[in-house]
Write a protein that holds these residues in place. Sequence first.
Motif, PDB file in Angstrom:
ATOM      1  N   SER A  39       5.056   9.062  -0.436  1.00 26.24           N
ATOM      2  CA  SER A  39       6.121   8.226  -0.982  1.00 26.24           C
ATOM      3  C   SER A  39       6.124   6.907  -0.217  1.00 26.24           C
ATOM      4  CB  SER A  39       7.484   8.907  -0.876  1.00 26.24           C
ATOM      5  OG  SER A  39       7.867   9.049   0.472  1.00 26.24           O
ATOM      6  N   GLY A  40       6.711   5.895  -0.832  1.00 28.49           N
ATOM      7  CA  GLY A  40       6.750   4.594  -0.181  1.00 28.49           C
ATOM      8  C   GLY A  40       7.857   3.722  -0.720  1.00 28.49           C
ATOM      9  N   LYS A  41       8.325   2.813   0.132  1.00 23.25           N
ATOM     10  CA  LYS A  41       9.359   1.862  -0.254  1.00 23.25           C
ATOM     11  C   LYS A  41       8.679   0.587  -0.734  1.00 23.25           C
ATOM     12  CE  LYS A  41      13.642  -0.207   1.341  1.00 23.25           C
ATOM     13  NZ  LYS A  41      14.561  -0.345   2.470  1.00 23.25           N
ATOM     14  N   SER A  42       8.997   0.179  -1.943  1.00 23.83           N
ATOM     15  CA  SER A  42       8.389  -1.018  -2.527  1.00 23.83           C
ATOM     16  C   SER A  42       9.085  -2.281  -2.008  1.00 23.83           C
ATOM     17  CB  SER A  42       8.484  -0.959  -4.051  1.00 23.83           C
ATOM     18  OG  SER A  42       9.840  -1.026  -4.444  1.00 23.83           O
ATOM     19  N   PHE A  43       8.500  -3.422  -2.307  1.00 26.14           N
ATOM     20  CA  PHE A  43       9.087  -4.686  -1.873  1.00 26.14           C
ATOM     21  C   PHE A  43      10.426  -4.968  -2.559  1.00 26.14           C
ATOM     22  CE2 PHE A  43       4.993  -5.430  -0.034  1.00 26.14           C
ATOM     23  CZ  PHE A  43       5.277  -6.215   1.076  1.00 26.14           C
ATOM     24  N   CYS A  44      10.674  -4.328  -3.701  1.00 22.71           N
ATOM     25  CA  CYS A  44      11.969  -4.522  -4.357  1.00 22.71           C
ATOM     26  C   CYS A  44      13.044  -3.630  -3.747  1.00 22.71           C
ATOM     27  CB  CYS A  44      11.854  -4.297  -5.863  1.00 22.71           C
ATOM     28  SG  CYS A  44      11.480  -2.611  -6.351  1.00 22.71           S
ATOM     29  N   GLY A  45      12.644  -2.764  -2.784  1.00 22.65           N
ATOM     30  CA  GLY A  45      13.612  -1.960  -2.046  1.00 22.65           C
ATOM     31  C   GLY A  45      13.789  -0.536  -2.532  1.00 22.65           C
ATOM     32  N   ASP A  46      13.086  -0.135  -3.583  1.00 19.85           N
ATOM     33  CA  ASP A  46      13.229   1.216  -4.115  1.00 19.85           C
ATOM     34  C   ASP A  46      12.162   2.137  -3.530  1.00 19.85           C
ATOM     35  OD1 ASP A  46      15.378   0.435  -5.697  1.00 19.85           O
ATOM     36  OD2 ASP A  46      14.091  -0.077  -7.393  1.00 19.85           O
ATOM     37  N   LEU A  47      12.489   3.414  -3.434  1.00 20.65           N
ATOM     38  CA  LEU A  47      11.578   4.427  -2.915  1.00 20.65           C
ATOM     39  C   LEU A  47      10.925   5.157  -4.084  1.00 20.65           C
ATOM     40  CD1 LEU A  47      10.614   5.791  -0.268  1.00 20.65           C
ATOM     41  CD2 LEU A  47      12.449   7.442  -0.607  1.00 20.65           C
ATOM     42  N   PHE A  48       9.590   5.294  -4.026  1.00 19.17           N
ATOM     43  CA  PHE A  48       8.847   5.924  -5.118  1.00 19.17           C
ATOM     44  C   PHE A  48       7.873   6.955  -4.587  1.00 19.17           C
ATOM     45  CE2 PHE A  48       9.933   1.713  -6.767  1.00 19.17           C
ATOM     46  CZ  PHE A  48      10.493   2.050  -7.988  1.00 19.17           C
ATOM     47  N   ALA A  49       7.620   7.993  -5.399  1.00 20.48           N
ATOM     48  CA  ALA A  49       6.575   8.970  -5.108  1.00 20.48           C
ATOM     49  C   ALA A  49       5.228   8.306  -5.401  1.00 20.48           C
ATOM     50  CB  ALA A  49       6.750  10.212  -5.976  1.00 20.48           C
ATOM     51  N   ILE A  50       4.260   8.534  -4.533  1.00 24.68           N
ATOM     52  CA  ILE A  50       2.930   7.941  -4.681  1.00 24.68           C
ATOM     53  C   ILE A  50       1.974   8.995  -5.235  1.00 24.68           C
ATOM     54  CG2 ILE A  50       1.016   6.844  -3.460  1.00 24.68           C
ATOM     55  CD1 ILE A  50       3.568   5.149  -3.406  1.00 24.68           C
ATOM     56  N   ALA A  51       1.269   8.657  -6.297  1.00 23.64           N
ATOM     57  CA  ALA A  51       0.265   9.538  -6.895  1.00 23.64           C
ATOM     58  C   ALA A  51      -0.913   8.673  -7.341  1.00 23.64           C
ATOM     59  CB  ALA A  51       0.848  10.299  -8.071  1.00 23.64           C
ATOM     60  N   GLU A  52      -2.013   9.309  -7.670  1.00 24.35           N
ATOM     61  CA  GLU A  52      -3.202   8.587  -8.117  1.00 24.35           C
ATOM     62  C   GLU A  52      -3.050   8.229  -9.596  1.00 24.35           C
ATOM     63  OE1 GLU A  52      -6.419   6.524  -7.441  1.00 24.35           O
ATOM     64  OE2 GLU A  52      -5.547   7.770  -5.881  1.00 24.35           O
ATOM     65  N   PRO A  53      -2.963   6.931  -9.927  1.00 23.37           N
ATOM     66  CA  PRO A  53      -2.794   6.533 -11.325  1.00 23.37           C
ATOM     67  C   PRO A  53      -4.125   6.583 -12.080  1.00 23.37           C
ATOM     68  CG  PRO A  53      -2.858   4.594  -9.939  1.00 23.37           C
ATOM     69  CD  PRO A  53      -2.924   5.790  -9.023  1.00 23.37           C
ATOM     70  N   GLU A  70       9.846 -11.127  -4.582  1.00 27.14           N
ATOM     71  CA  GLU A  70       9.929 -10.949  -3.129  1.00 27.14           C
ATOM     72  C   GLU A  70       8.649 -11.428  -2.449  1.00 27.14           C
ATOM     73  OE1 GLU A  70      12.333  -9.958  -0.959  1.00 27.14           O
ATOM     74  OE2 GLU A  70      13.699 -10.040  -2.674  1.00 27.14           O
ATOM     75  N   LEU A  71       7.502 -11.068  -3.000  1.00 27.05           N
ATOM     76  CA  LEU A  71       6.227 -11.498  -2.407  1.00 27.05           C
ATOM     77  C   LEU A  71       6.073 -13.019  -2.481  1.00 27.05           C
ATOM     78  CD1 LEU A  71       3.880  -8.710  -3.760  1.00 27.05           C
ATOM     79  CD2 LEU A  71       4.509  -9.107  -1.371  1.00 27.05           C
ATOM     80  N   LYS A  72       6.439 -13.604  -3.595  1.00 22.79           N
ATOM     81  CA  LYS A  72       6.362 -15.060  -3.717  1.00 22.79           C
ATOM     82  C   LYS A  72       7.260 -15.739  -2.694  1.00 22.79           C
ATOM     83  CE  LYS A  72       5.171 -15.529  -8.582  1.00 22.79           C
ATOM     84  NZ  LYS A  72       5.648 -16.002  -9.890  1.00 22.79           N
ATOM     85  N   ALA A  73       8.462 -15.215  -2.486  1.00 20.48           N
ATOM     86  CA  ALA A  73       9.401 -15.797  -1.518  1.00 20.48           C
ATOM     87  C   ALA A  73       8.848 -15.677  -0.099  1.00 20.48           C
ATOM     88  CB  ALA A  73      10.758 -15.107  -1.624  1.00 20.48           C
ATOM     89  N   MET A  74       8.182 -14.569   0.218  1.00 22.72           N
ATOM     90  CA  MET A  74       7.631 -14.366   1.551  1.00 22.72           C
ATOM     91  C   MET A  74       6.455 -15.293   1.823  1.00 22.72           C
ATOM     92  SD  MET A  74       7.815 -10.238   1.708  1.00 22.72           S
ATOM     93  CE  MET A  74       7.438 -10.026   3.438  1.00 22.72           C
ATOM     94  N   LYS A  75       5.699 -15.595   0.779  1.00 21.81           N
ATOM     95  CA  LYS A  75       4.526 -16.462   0.938  1.00 21.81           C
ATOM     96  C   LYS A  75       4.902 -17.940   0.938  1.00 21.81           C
ATOM     97  CE  LYS A  75       1.011 -13.379  -0.772  1.00 21.81           C
ATOM     98  NZ  LYS A  75      -0.103 -13.207  -1.708  1.00 21.81           N
ATOM     99  N   GLY A  76       6.082 -18.225   0.437  1.00 20.51           N
ATOM    100  CA  GLY A  76       6.558 -19.611   0.461  1.00 20.51           C
ATOM    101  C   GLY A  76       6.208 -20.426  -0.685  1.00 20.51           C
TER     102      GLY A  76
END
Length: 76
Positions: A39-53, A70-76
């Motif tokens: 599982s992992g927390k995405s940049f939008c702040g939600d937690l998701f189960a990780i599986a092979e797509p 969020e990524l665009k804001a972090m990169k400037g």
Amino acid sequence: MTGTNGQLRYHWLPVVDDSSSYGLVRHAFSGRRIDAGTSGKSFCGDLFAIAEPSEMDWIRAPSCQRCNSELKAMKG
């Protein structure tokens, strides 16, 4: 997490998300895909189960616009 050259290291991955009519959405996660757990927390702040797509999941799942913003804001 940053890479060796100081750039932000992240990966996109289709995960189960009911906000899409397809049932999956591509979210951005910190680090490398190979290091991701079950599982992992995405940049939008939600937690998701990780599986092979599947290849079709990559094609049909839309990208999360909150993660993208969020990524665009972090990169400037």
